[in-house]
Design an enzyme around this catalytic site. Structure first.
Site, PDB file in Angstrom:
ATOM      1  N   GLY A 156     -23.066  30.576  61.977  1.00  0.00           N
ATOM      2  CA  GLY A 156     -23.318  31.554  63.038  1.00  0.00           C
ATOM      3  C   GLY A 156     -22.157  32.532  63.095  1.00  0.00           C
ATOM      4  O   GLY A 156     -21.499  32.784  62.084  1.00  0.00           O
ATOM      5  N   ARG A 206     -18.388  20.047  68.450  1.00  0.00           N
ATOM      6  CA  ARG A 206     -18.329  19.110  69.570  1.00  0.00           C
ATOM      7  C   ARG A 206     -18.282  17.709  68.982  1.00  0.00           C
ATOM      8  O   ARG A 206     -18.888  17.449  67.927  1.00  0.00           O
ATOM      9  CB  ARG A 206     -19.574  19.227  70.465  1.00  0.00           C
ATOM     10  CG  ARG A 206     -19.611  20.451  71.360  1.00  0.00           C
ATOM     11  CD  ARG A 206     -18.598  20.358  72.511  1.00  0.00           C
ATOM     12  NE  ARG A 206     -18.686  21.486  73.410  1.00  0.00           N
ATOM     13  CZ  ARG A 206     -17.973  22.612  73.297  1.00  0.00           C
ATOM     14  NH1 ARG A 206     -17.114  22.750  72.305  1.00  0.00           N
ATOM     15  NH2 ARG A 206     -18.107  23.584  74.175  1.00  0.00           N
ATOM     16  N   ASP A 251     -10.901  18.733  65.783  1.00  0.00           N
ATOM     17  CA  ASP A 251     -10.408  19.405  66.994  1.00  0.00           C
ATOM     18  C   ASP A 251     -11.165  18.924  68.220  1.00  0.00           C
ATOM     19  O   ASP A 251     -10.805  19.264  69.339  1.00  0.00           O
ATOM     20  CB  ASP A 251     -10.564  20.931  66.845  1.00  0.00           C
ATOM     21  CG  ASP A 251      -9.947  21.700  68.016  1.00  0.00           C
ATOM     22  OD1 ASP A 251      -8.823  21.339  68.440  1.00  0.00           O
ATOM     23  OD2 ASP A 251     -10.588  22.656  68.514  1.00  0.00           O
ATOM     24  N   GLU A 259     -13.732  13.461  75.281  1.00  0.00           N
ATOM     25  CA  GLU A 259     -12.445  14.121  75.549  1.00  0.00           C
ATOM     26  C   GLU A 259     -12.053  13.987  77.023  1.00  0.00           C
ATOM     27  O   GLU A 259     -12.931  14.033  77.880  1.00  0.00           O
ATOM     28  CB  GLU A 259     -12.552  15.605  75.169  1.00  0.00           C
ATOM     29  CG  GLU A 259     -12.807  15.786  73.686  1.00  0.00           C
ATOM     30  CD  GLU A 259     -13.077  17.243  73.300  1.00  0.00           C
ATOM     31  OE1 GLU A 259     -12.977  18.135  74.166  1.00  0.00           O
ATOM     32  OE2 GLU A 259     -13.405  17.467  72.140  1.00  0.00           O
ATOM     33  N   HIS A 304      -8.498  19.678  71.004  1.00  0.00           N
ATOM     34  CA  HIS A 304      -9.451  20.752  71.352  1.00  0.00           C
ATOM     35  C   HIS A 304      -8.713  22.058  71.696  1.00  0.00           C
ATOM     36  O   HIS A 304      -8.795  22.546  72.826  1.00  0.00           O
ATOM     37  CB  HIS A 304     -10.357  20.315  72.517  1.00  0.00           C
ATOM     38  CG  HIS A 304     -11.626  21.125  72.603  1.00  0.00           C
ATOM     39  ND1 HIS A 304     -12.807  20.631  73.086  1.00  0.00           N
ATOM     40  CD2 HIS A 304     -11.898  22.422  72.268  1.00  0.00           C
ATOM     41  CE1 HIS A 304     -13.741  21.567  73.058  1.00  0.00           C
ATOM     42  NE2 HIS A 304     -13.201  22.667  72.563  1.00  0.00           N
TER      43      HIS A 304
HETATM   44  C1  8YV Z   1     -12.868  25.816  75.016  1.00  0.00           C
HETATM   45  C2  8YV Z   1     -14.930  25.701  73.556  1.00  0.00           C
HETATM   46  O1  8YV Z   1     -11.957  24.831  74.684  1.00  0.00           O
HETATM   47  O2  8YV Z   1     -15.852  27.838  73.796  1.00  0.00           O
HETATM   48  C3  8YV Z   1     -16.058  26.651  73.677  1.00  0.00           C
HETATM   49  O3  8YV Z   1     -17.202  26.195  73.612  1.00  0.00           O
HETATM   50  O4  8YV Z   1     -15.109  24.582  73.241  1.00  0.00           O
HETATM   51  C4  8YV Z   1     -13.554  26.152  73.755  1.00  0.00           C
HETATM   52  O5  8YV Z   1     -13.392  27.491  73.470  1.00  0.00           O
HETATM   53  C5  8YV Z   1     -13.567  25.327  76.211  1.00  0.00           C
HETATM   54  O6  8YV Z   1     -14.679  26.066  76.523  1.00  0.00           O
HETATM   55  C6  8YV Z   1     -12.609  25.343  77.399  1.00  0.00           C
HETATM   56  O7  8YV Z   1     -13.202  24.894  78.524  1.00  0.00           O
END
Ligand code: 8YV
Length: 312
Positions: free
Chosen positions: A153, A231, A255, A260, A278
């Protein structure tokens, strides 16, 4: 009168400050009794600013009958039940594009890190081993290897460019074939078979849950690597752990994790894994841009205008 919103978690500080100055904000994470909190604000709240993995499902939405918009901080909206939101006519927004470069940087760092073992070799140096035991053992090159991208994507395409600059070849699998020059594989197992490094960039959905399973890892084999910046839920984590322990794959760069911030401690002693907490999008600049976009969506909506990044 300022529109009323609920903020779901202690997120990015600058974003929280702006949200709290522009909207009458109620902080769910500070509520001692969640049900009483939702009841108290049910009549007035029109927006949700979501941060992090707290699930937002139909039950939660029904507790806020005036809810019009859920504005997420982050591109991944797996915590929000999109069908439930659609049924209730609630707008959902996310923060795409602004994080592509930083997430792709993290992806490349993990690819290079797991192949070249930079983190492990630094630990070796800091432990005084260089002088005492000699050079760090040789690792393996990125150049010439094939990077299989599961989920080509917006972020996947940026990763592909960076990997090509390192001399890597690209292939990919998506549900639907794209109009790109990279070779396409019809399923994740075939992609893994044809790749040296498999990188997971796919959104977390019911269909992609634990898509990286023993069949995919077997296809990758003992010289193959897996990198996950999507994820934790897209990987069968206990199986991955076992494959790393038994060296049935060469290594992993991770990551993201299933639960988490809890990471199974068995991962900590693995020499063939590079683990990050992450941090894909975690820079001052990118987190500000994500917050600005989240806020802009709320502003536009409350001004009666179309939001910028509505999820289809
Ligand atoms: C952030 C993420 O760590 O954008 C996402 O989906 O996983 C990351 O950019 C997260 O959203 C922070 O809350």
């Amino acid at each position: 009168m300022k529109p009323e919103i609920i903020i779901t978690a202690r997120g990015h500080a600058g974003t929280l400050a702006t949200l709290q100055s522009e909207f009458t904000s109620h902080l769910l994470h500070e509520a001692s009794d969640r049900d009483a909190f939702l009841k108290r604000h049910a009549g007035a709240v029109r927006g949700l600013a979501t941060f992090g993995p707290m699930p937002v499902d139909g039950k939660f939405m029904d507790a806020l009958p005036g809810l019009e918009i859920i504005a997420n901080f982050g591109v991944g909206v797996d915590a929000i039940n999109l069908d439930d939101a659609k049924q209730r006519g609630i707008i959902v927004t996310n923060t795409p594009e602004v994080l592509n470069d930083c997430v792709a940087d993290t992806a490349l760092a993990l690819v290079l890190g797991v192949l070249r073992k930079f983190a492990q070799s630094e630990v070796y140096l800091r432990a005084g081993n260089w002088a005492a035991r000699g050079p760090y053992p040789l690792t393996t090159s990125a150049g010439g290897k094939t990077l299989g991208i599961l989920g080509l994507g917006r972020i996947g395409e940026v990763i592909a460019k960076r990997a090509q600059a390192c001399g890597m070849k690209i292939r990919y699998h998506n549900r639907n074939r794209k109009d790109v020059a990279y070779p396409y594989d019809p399923d994740p197992v075939t992609l893994a078979k044809n790749s040296d490094v498999l990188i997971v960039v796919t959104p977390a959905t019911a269909e992609t849950a634990r898509i990286i399973d023993s069949r995919v890892l077997d296809a990758l084999g003992p010289t193959g690597y897996v990198v996950n910046i999507a994820r934790g839920s897209v990987v069968d984590e206990p199986v991955l752990l076992r494959y790393l322990q038994e060296k049935r794959i060469a290594g992993a760069g991770l990551d993201v994790f299933a639960d988490e911030p809890r990471v199974p401690p068995e991962f900590f002693s693995l020499d063939n894994a590079v683990l990050l907490p992450h941090v894909g999008s975690a820079t001052v600049e990118t987190r500000k841009a994500m917050g600005d976009l989240q806020i802009e969506n709320l502003r536009l909506h409350f001004a009666g205008k179309p939001v910028k990044t509505r999820i289809a």
